[in-house]
Design an enzyme around this catalytic site. Structure first.
Site, PDB file in Angstrom:
ATOM      1  CG  HIS A  26     -69.816 -47.584 -44.568  1.00 15.87           C
ATOM      2  ND1 HIS A  26     -69.346 -46.320 -44.272  1.00 15.87           N
ATOM      3  CD2 HIS A  26     -68.845 -48.177 -45.302  1.00 15.87           C
ATOM      4  CE1 HIS A  26     -68.146 -46.166 -44.790  1.00 15.87           C
ATOM      5  NE2 HIS A  26     -67.816 -47.278 -45.431  1.00 15.87           N
ATOM      6  CG  ASP A  39     -67.745 -46.503 -40.773  1.00 13.98           C
ATOM      7  OD1 ASP A  39     -68.948 -46.238 -40.567  1.00 13.98           O
ATOM      8  OD2 ASP A  39     -67.046 -45.865 -41.577  1.00 13.98           O
ATOM      9  CD  GLU A  53     -81.238 -48.477 -57.918  1.00  7.30           C
ATOM     10  OE1 GLU A  53     -82.250 -49.174 -57.777  1.00  7.30           O
ATOM     11  OE2 GLU A  53     -81.260 -47.217 -57.908  1.00  7.30           O
ATOM     12  CG  ASN A  80     -73.781 -45.832 -40.344  1.00  9.19           C
ATOM     13  OD1 ASN A  80     -74.323 -44.842 -40.859  1.00  9.19           O
ATOM     14  ND2 ASN A  80     -72.550 -46.199 -40.655  1.00  9.19           N
TER      15      ASN A  80
HETATM   16  C1  GAR Z   1     -75.426 -43.375 -48.783  1.00  4.34           C
HETATM   17  O1  GAR Z   1     -74.698 -43.838 -49.886  1.00  4.34           O
HETATM   18  C2  GAR Z   1     -74.850 -43.848 -47.476  1.00  4.34           C
HETATM   19  O2  GAR Z   1     -74.364 -45.156 -47.575  1.00  4.34           O
HETATM   20  C3  GAR Z   1     -73.748 -42.848 -47.250  1.00  4.34           C
HETATM   21  O3  GAR Z   1     -74.392 -41.621 -47.593  1.00  4.34           O
HETATM   22  C4  GAR Z   1     -75.304 -41.867 -48.670  1.00  4.34           C
HETATM   23  C5  GAR Z   1     -76.680 -41.350 -48.391  1.00  4.34           C
HETATM   24  O4  GAR Z   1     -76.686 -39.978 -48.307  1.00  4.34           O
HETATM   25  N1  GAR Z   1     -73.305 -42.892 -45.891  1.00  4.34           N
HETATM   26  C6  GAR Z   1     -72.012 -42.830 -45.534  1.00  4.34           C
HETATM   27  O5  GAR Z   1     -71.110 -42.653 -46.336  1.00  4.34           O
HETATM   28  C7  GAR Z   1     -71.755 -42.984 -44.038  1.00  4.34           C
HETATM   29  N2  GAR Z   1     -70.363 -43.189 -43.775  1.00  4.34           N
HETATM   30  P1  GAR Z   1     -77.984 -39.218 -48.855  1.00  4.34           P
HETATM   31  O6  GAR Z   1     -79.191 -40.029 -48.469  1.00  4.34           O
HETATM   32  O7  GAR Z   1     -77.935 -37.894 -48.178  1.00  4.34           O
HETATM   33  O8  GAR Z   1     -77.825 -39.150 -50.351  1.00  4.34           O
END
Ligand code: GAR
Length: 207
Positions: free
Chosen positions: A110, A151, A178, A108
């Site tokens: 985060h 998490d 980024e 995952n």
């Molecule tokens: C990323 O910023 C990822 O870290 C976050 O979702 C975004 C990507 O979504 N994930 C979380 O918050 C998981 N807890 P996308 O690719 O659909 O824009």
């Protein structure tokens, strides 16, 4: 010649992370095949991106299941039908129970430096707002193996960015993203190279 490892990419939203992985593969920086894109909602824009790139996709709608366990079983049934080596949660925003056989094979990403700003309710922009409200001086992203605790789970790598005066959740999210673009493919490569361990790398020098 060995076949490339096969990954399933799980999504819920815009799919920017999915797009980044596709670009990394096209540039020859990530040596995997995306065998499946799976969304928990039919409205995820990520599904359109998958279609544009000719990737197979499936929707397993969490609303069709009585509980998280049943949802998780349906998700892993799709995955197991496709000889997948690694599951990558790339903006996947549902709790996903992991069967024992898959522990250590689900990553995952985060958008914060776990264990801070993780757990239920911390996703997407909410994470960045909480970081700014807590007056943190740095943030970043974490790639970790998913366990059955939200998490938590062993960290593969983190990349750090400064939180700047005047940042709002959007400017911080962009700076963190980024780094996510580097962190996720790097963690996937490390997994397949057998190098996945806890390391911390600095980023955010740009911008
Ligand atoms: C990323 O910023 C990822 O870290 C976050 O979702 C975004 C990507 O979504 N994930 C979380 O918050 C998981 N807890 P996308 O690719 O659909 O824009």
């Amino acid at each position: 010649m060995n076949a490339r490892p096969r990954i399933a990419v799980l999504v819920s939203g815009t799919g920017r992370s999915l797009e980044n992985l596709v670009q990394c593969i096209e540039r020859g920086e990530l040596d995997v095949e995306i065998a499946l894109v799976l969304s928990n909602t039919p409205s995820a824009f990520a599904l359109e991106r998958a279609a544009r790139h000719g990737l197979e996709s499936r929707v397993v709608d969490h609303r069709d299941f009585a509980d998280a366990q049943a949802f998780g079983r349906a998700v892993f049934a799709e995955i197991e039908a496709r000889r997948v080596d690694l599951v990558v949660l790339a903006g996947f925003l549902r709790l996903l129970p992991i069967p024992d056989a898959w522990l250590g094979r689900v990553l995952n990403i985060h958008p914060a430096l776990l264990p801070k700003f993780g757990g239920k309710g911390y996703f997407g922009e909410r994470v960045h707002r909480a970081v700014i409200e807590a007056r943190e001086r740095e943030s970043g992203c974490t790639v970790h193996y998913v366990t059955n605790e939200y998490d938590r789970g062993p960290i593969v790598l983190q990349r750090r960015v400064p939180v700047r005066d005047g940042d709002d959740s959007h400017t911080l999210a962009e700076r963190v993203f980024e780094e996510e673009k580097l962190a996720l493919p790097d963690a996937i490569q490390r997994h397949f190279a057998g190098l996945a361990g806890a390391t911390v790398e600095r980023g955010g020098a740009r911008g």
